[in-house]
Design a protein around this motif. Structure first.
Motif, PDB file in Angstrom:
ATOM      1  N   MET A 275       9.130   3.062  -0.898  1.00 13.45           N
ATOM      2  CA  MET A 275       7.979   2.428  -1.127  1.00 13.45           C
ATOM      3  C   MET A 275       7.928   1.023  -0.491  1.00 13.45           C
ATOM      4  SD  MET A 275       7.727   3.733  -5.045  1.00 13.45           S
ATOM      5  CE  MET A 275       6.399   2.742  -5.581  1.00 13.45           C
TER       6      MET A 275
ATOM      7  N   TYR B  91       0.938  -1.281  -0.022  1.00 14.43           N
ATOM      8  CA  TYR B  91       0.105  -0.033  -0.026  1.00 14.43           C
ATOM      9  C   TYR B  91       0.792   1.163  -0.014  1.00 14.43           C
ATOM     10  CZ  TYR B  91      -3.516   3.474   1.716  1.00 14.43           C
ATOM     11  OH  TYR B  91      -4.321   4.287   1.720  1.00 14.43           O
ATOM     12  N   MET B  92       0.673   2.059  -1.044  1.00 15.60           N
ATOM     13  CA  MET B  92       1.463   3.360  -0.955  1.00 15.60           C
ATOM     14  C   MET B  92       0.653   4.252  -1.584  1.00 15.60           C
ATOM     15  SD  MET B  92       3.468   5.993  -1.800  1.00 15.60           S
ATOM     16  CE  MET B  92       3.954   5.643  -3.483  1.00 15.60           C
TER      17      MET B  92
ATOM     18  N   ILE C 170      10.396  -3.965  -6.094  1.00 12.39           N
ATOM     19  CA  ILE C 170      10.473  -2.527  -5.967  1.00 12.39           C
ATOM     20  C   ILE C 170      11.870  -2.452  -5.122  1.00 12.39           C
ATOM     21  CG2 ILE C 170       9.843  -0.493  -4.751  1.00 12.39           C
ATOM     22  CD1 ILE C 170       7.099  -1.408  -5.211  1.00 12.39           C
TER      23      ILE C 170
ATOM     24  N   THR D 242      13.629   6.811  -2.990  1.00 13.62           N
ATOM     25  CA  THR D 242      12.016   6.831  -3.095  1.00 13.62           C
ATOM     26  C   THR D 242      11.777   5.434  -3.165  1.00 13.62           C
ATOM     27  OG1 THR D 242      11.804   8.976  -3.888  1.00 13.62           O
ATOM     28  CG2 THR D 242       9.865   7.823  -4.076  1.00 13.62           C
ATOM     29  N   LEU D 243      11.802   4.627  -4.485  1.00 11.45           N
ATOM     30  CA  LEU D 243      11.478   3.173  -4.325  1.00 11.45           C
ATOM     31  C   LEU D 243      11.907   2.426  -2.842  1.00 11.45           C
ATOM     32  CD1 LEU D 243      13.168   2.351  -7.749  1.00 11.45           C
ATOM     33  CD2 LEU D 243      10.766   2.482  -7.119  1.00 11.45           C
TER      34      LEU D 243
END
Lengths: 367, 367
Positions: free
Chosen positions: B250, B6-7, B213, B246-247
């Protein structure tokens, strides 16, 4: 072009994830519309699992199982009328792309008064019922997108409607529902998902986050090529294909697709070719076209799959897809003309004109 | 253990993405609290870009720039009181992990009446102001997580508070704000992000989507190892590090971190070691510990970076991190004991006990 990544659906995954998480179902509503097709959800165990969770939760439901493959506008209007009549407060979709895409449009039309002219406009209000999606094929990625693709007889093709309000609240991924799926459907849906990730990387809206997700999706799906050729897939490989297709959905939720889809829609609309298969028949020729403008991109996509040339990839697709019906010159020109008018066709890093589209479709399918 | 992804933050990225998307800022509110540190946002151009957008939008703002590194509970309470006094309706955070994490806690405390006892409980109401986050380092990933890590003097460590309501509405990623970042901060933050992705893969909550990811995050960050060693980074490499971080955010938004972070917090709390550097000093020893139980997982993580052994990875970390202060036996035991009580420490696929933690910390840092 804005580089953007957004995918707000909560994804729950793993074997038996529906029965292990009954509290999530309790969250969405008290009277649930279940949208599904005529048979598969009943046969693969997914409907039973959901009904058993809803029963123990004490939730009420009603079933709309009249979704046909490549659902029409009439079909979703019927579903919306049913949803209104039954006064449901939430929706669960079970199945492949057809029930999931239909569920989004049913939801929209049940909650909002939208004219036929505005149906594909994207200009909607905010009213929508919460949705849980359970994919039972590993292809569409609809469980993590805000798109609904409907058969549009007026335009003689399939047309996509989309809005951020159409992202499902939850998606449940369990490949156990796919273990008895016939090989042709397994292959066609896997190729559909693969095409989503590859096309996503070729769009103008591709960005480093979607490309990261696309690369892993392609890696997972292509790791199953040999199993798909042999027809012997383990449950682990079914999960790889399912995760690959959901990741591909996360890609196209942000990038959209390309002329591959636009032209594929004609094969489906006029010749009833399965959607994933239709994409697979055109994909390699489209990559050859793009390769003339950006060979580095195409080489990098091929290398994720372990291929050096487009021909190597095409050879694999040919084995997986088998014999195909060729098109006449007139058909090629007609479908290229329809595709030229589509939104998808202008979405790639190079926009093919009418002549280009005729060339791509001829390379792929001309008799 | 529920496998979940969930992001919901909407990520906008690319050079000049703030100035190209003024309408998004207009969406969040009329009077905006800007949360930032004392200097960097002023020096790197990010604050100017935002103020120029807010000005042309005709939006009002007020600035809270008293966020210190490793923000304390007192600091966020001060910010929350300021937000209430100024009657702001939205928040923009600019900076590294400290301003971003502080902004989440400021938001929560400004909107809800939460006692000190409940601060880290996760049991909050739903009131929250919409937030836009602009990371100006490539490490924390806070722009896409629902966590806020605060210095917790009562527990003599850093403690994380989290809730789905704390996901920012938007994150803007532009590496141009990092082009003059000093090399030590560049390295420390890159190692922080790398640690997030590697730790994420070693948690019980790791799942195929987070692992996908994480793999791409590790790939992007490790592609910059040589540039980080040489100290000469192009803007493209700055973007790779930013997307990698950023990944990684996540990933940990879903998986959380491990004992690496728990133990690292002591190095920060007691010795003022930068957070990312602290993780980097412990990471290889933690991987050696996990390797005894799941060498396949560790080998697969190493192979993403092009390493065959943990020692090869450690050699690279040693070059990047340089000389370090060793710990005494007493310090090792004390910090292991603090870590043993942390939530993160029980989050890995094998849960290290007190003796294990002493062993890991000794291998990493014992004099």
């Amino acid at each position: 072009m804005k580089q953007q990544y957004y995918m707000p659906t909560r994804v729950i995954m793993g074997k038996d994830c529906i029965k292990s998480n009954p509290e999530i179902f309790l969250e969405i509503g008290r009277k649930i519309l279940i949208v599904t097709g005529a048979k598969s959800a009943k046969n693969n165990g997914s409907l039973d699992d959901i009904l058993s969770v809803l029963s123990s939760n004490g939730q009420a439901w009603t079933i709309f199982d009249r979704v046909t493959p490549n659902p029409s506008i009439a079909c979703v209007k019927e579903g919306a009328a049913f949803a209104q009549k039954e006064k449901v407060d939430s929706i669960i979709a079970i199945g492949g792309g057809s029930p999931m895409d239909a569920a989004k449009a049913i939801n929209l039309l049940a909650c909002q008064d939208i004219s036929d002219e505005n149906l594909f406009s994207g200009k909607y209000g905010t009213e929508i019922l919460p949705m849980i999606f359970v994919p039972t094929t590993a292809g569409t990625g609809s469980e993590v997108t805000s798109y609904s693709v409907l058969t549009n007889d007026r335009a003689q093709t399939k047309t996509s409607l989309g809005s951020p309000i159409l992202f499902p609240k939850y998606a449940f991924l369990d490949a156990k529902y796919m273990k008895d799926m016939p090989l042709d459907i397994t292959i066609n849906t896997a190729i559909d998902a693969l095409s989503h990730s590859i096309e996503g990387m070729i769009t103008k809206r591709a960005n480093p986050i979607t490309n990261s997700i696309a690369a892993e999706s392609i890696r997972r799906i292509s790791s199953c090529f040999e199993a798909l050729k042999s027809g012997d897939l383990s449950l682990e490989q079914r999960f790889e294909l399912l995760y690959g297709s959901t990741l591909a959905g996360m890609v196209i939720a942000n990038t959209g697709t390309t002329a591959v889809h636009s032209m594929g829609y004609s094969l489906t609309y006029f010749h009833n070719v399965d959607h994933g298969r239709a994409n697979g028949l055109i994909l390699a020729a489209f990559m050859s076209y793009i390769n003339k403008y950006d060979s580095r991109l195409i080489t990098s996509i091929l290398s994720i799959m372990g291929f050096k040339t487009i021909q190597e990839f095409k050879d694999t697709l040919d084995i997986l897809l088998g014999e195909r019906r060729a098109l006449s010159r007139e058909e090629v020109e007609r479908y290229a003309a329809i595709a030229a008018k589509s939104r998808n066709a202008s979405n790639s890093i190079v926009i093919p004109d009418m002549e280009d589209l005729v060339g791509i479709l001829s390379e792929a399918l001309l008799r």
